[in-house]
Design an enzyme around this catalytic site. Structure first.
Site, mmCIF file in Angstrom:
data_model
loop_
_atom_site.group_PDB
_atom_site.id
_atom_site.type_symbol
_atom_site.label_atom_id
_atom_site.label_comp_id
_atom_site.label_asym_id
_atom_site.label_seq_id
_atom_site.Cartn_x
_atom_site.Cartn_y
_atom_site.Cartn_z
ATOM 1 N N HIS A 1 -23.021 91.959 20.597
ATOM 2 C CA HIS A 1 -24.219 91.142 20.719
ATOM 3 C C HIS A 1 -25.435 91.896 20.181
ATOM 4 C CE1 HIS A 1 -22.873 87.511 22.506
ATOM 5 N NE2 HIS A 1 -22.469 88.038 23.655
ATOM 6 N N CYS B 1 -26.009 89.561 15.871
ATOM 7 C CA CYS B 1 -27.125 88.658 15.589
ATOM 8 C C CYS B 1 -28.431 89.441 15.440
ATOM 9 C CB CYS B 1 -27.257 87.630 16.707
ATOM 10 S SG CYS B 1 -25.827 86.541 16.871
#
Length: 461
Positions: free
Chosen positions: A293, A349
């Site tokens: 993440h 991301c």
């Protein structure tokens, strides 16, 4: 704010929950404020002293009222000095001309030539290839005053010389009393971005090879991922099979292990980063891969032009916190020696500037716009050879997908696939190839570096 993106799988974004959105472009600050300050020419006091009749504003001399002084009449002195005839002073005659001897004439010509040369300005500019150890021509950054007027003129601009034929450096100078006409050359965006960067060296990647691979699926947590562990295993297999890395020099951190030291906690990740760069030497080849993440948090030190820092999320981020891009740059970039290579891959991301490298490139090799402040560019750059490939821009998400029945990250899969098909590629060729593999996804792979690079060079590890 909360991230309301869908959680369906496959192709779910690798974005944490909550998500800090990228702000909309803001209007530039209002600079129309004027300051009530009178113009004062350079070299004069801000407030001129007021001289009044019969007063002395300065203690260094006396002042008197301005009255006409006693003038002498033609031929006589004033009457109070008595009738005395005026005796005119004799007119001085020039000395008789004496011819100079040969030695005196030679000495006179030597002094005249010395004064003439000292009054001239002679500049020598070296164009592309400046010899090592030589000092480049300096441009004054202060304002100069024209003695014939009170107007201020800006800094002088060096003359752009012509490239000499048959020589690796061009030389231009002013001769005699002829003053070259300055040519104003406006720097391009690329030159403005490169300005201020010091010495750097490309790495040959012939020294020791070390790698750190981090894969976090966040098993049992909300927004769980599925392909991160497979990503680092595929990358390790590629490095050992095709790039000369040894198993003993590769550290793997994953959350599917019973070894507490191998868990990708914040402390273990920081320690592993320090292990990666420890005892690094010129022409060593270091490799960093993160799959997990990523997100953004507000910037508190003013280094980001968009106002947000990029972060990665350890498995224990809820208790220990995230890892900022400033920390990763300080640990893995600033500590490297000149000529040492670090290749970083971020499959997460909002990872466009996850390593805070100051130079980002288009697919054709052109530099992109400035994304860090001028002060941060000098601090975040490095003379080491640091290259980073990120899965997307800062305002995009990276996909966790399935390829050939196996859960993988889109960026990691495209990177390994491209180099496996064609091991010999340039930097921009590799960037275009990875983007072509990911053309079905809404993410743009980013290439960044710690110093300006020639993207036509061969990519090596």
């Amino acid at each position: 704010m909360w991230d309301l993106r869908r959680d369906d799988y496959p192709n779910s974004p690798r974005s944490p929950y909550p998500h800090f959105p990228v702000p909309f472009p803001r209007a530039p600050p209002d600079m129309r404020e004027t300051y009530q300050k009178s113009y004062v020419p350079l070299g004069t006091p801000a407030v001129s002293p007021v001289r009044m009749h019969g007063t002395n504003p300065y203690s260094s001399y006396n002042t008197f009222p301005r009255s006409s002084s006693a003038r002498f009449e033609a031929g006589t002195f004033p009457s109070h000095m008595g009738p005395r005839s005026y005796m005119p002073m004799p007119t001085p005659q020039p000395p008789p001309h004496r011819p100079l001897s040969r030695e005196q004439h030679h000495e006179h010509r030597t002094r005249t030539r010395t004064r003439t040369k000292s009054a001239e300005t002679r500049h020598v500019h070296y164009v592309d290839n400046t010899p090592p150890g030589s000092r480049p021509a300096k441009v004054s950054s202060t304002l100069h005053r024209n003695p014939s007027s009170q107007r201020l003129r800006g800094p002088t601009t060096p003359v752009q010389p012509r490239q000499a034929k048959g020589d690796n450096r061009a030389r231009a100078h002013s001769t005699g009393s002829a003053v070259p006409r300055p040519v104003v050359v406006h720097p391009t965006r690329e030159q403005q971005a490169v300005r201020g960067h010091g010495y750097f060296q490309y790495s040959k990647c012939t020294g020791r090879k070390k790698a750190l691979c981090i894969g976090i699926n966040y098993t049992g947590q909300k927004r769980q991922l599925r392909g991160c562990i497979n990503d680092i295993r595929n990358v390790k297999r590629y490095l050992t099979a095709y790039r000369g890395y040894h198993d003993g020099d590769i550290v793997m951190l994953m959350d599917e292990t019973t070894n507490p030291r191998q868990m990708p906690t914040r402390r273990n990740i920081i320690d592993a980063m320090r292990w990666l760069v420890k005892d690094a030497k010129p022409h060593d080849s270091l490799f960093f891969h993160y799959s997990g993440h990523g997100g953004q948090v507000p910037d508190h030190n003013g280094s980001e032009t968009d106002g947000y820092d990029e972060v990665i999320y350890p498995v224990d981020y809820k208790k220990a916190g995230v890892i900022l891009d400033d920390e990763m740059n300080r640990i893995m970039v600033q500590t490297l020696p000149t000529g040492c290579r670090l290749t970083a891959i971020f499959d997460s991301c909002h990872s466009g500037t996850a390593l805070d490298l100051p130079y980002i490139y288009h697919a054709d090799g052109r530099l992109k716009g400035i994304h860090v402040t001028d002060r941060a560019r000098a601090l975040k750059g490095s003379s080491a050879d640091v290259i980073s490939f990120s899965g997307c821009r800062d305002d995009q998400t990276s996909a966790d997908t399935v390829q050939k029945g196996v859960a993988v990250g889109a960026m990691s899969y495209a990177f390994v696939t491209s180099l496996s098909r064609n091991p010999v590629q340039s930097y921009q060729g590799l960037l275009r190839s990875v983007r072509e593999i990911l053309r079905q996804y809404e993410q743009k792979v980013q290439l960044s570096s710690s110093h300006p690079i020639d993207t036509n060079l061969r990519f090596i590890l």
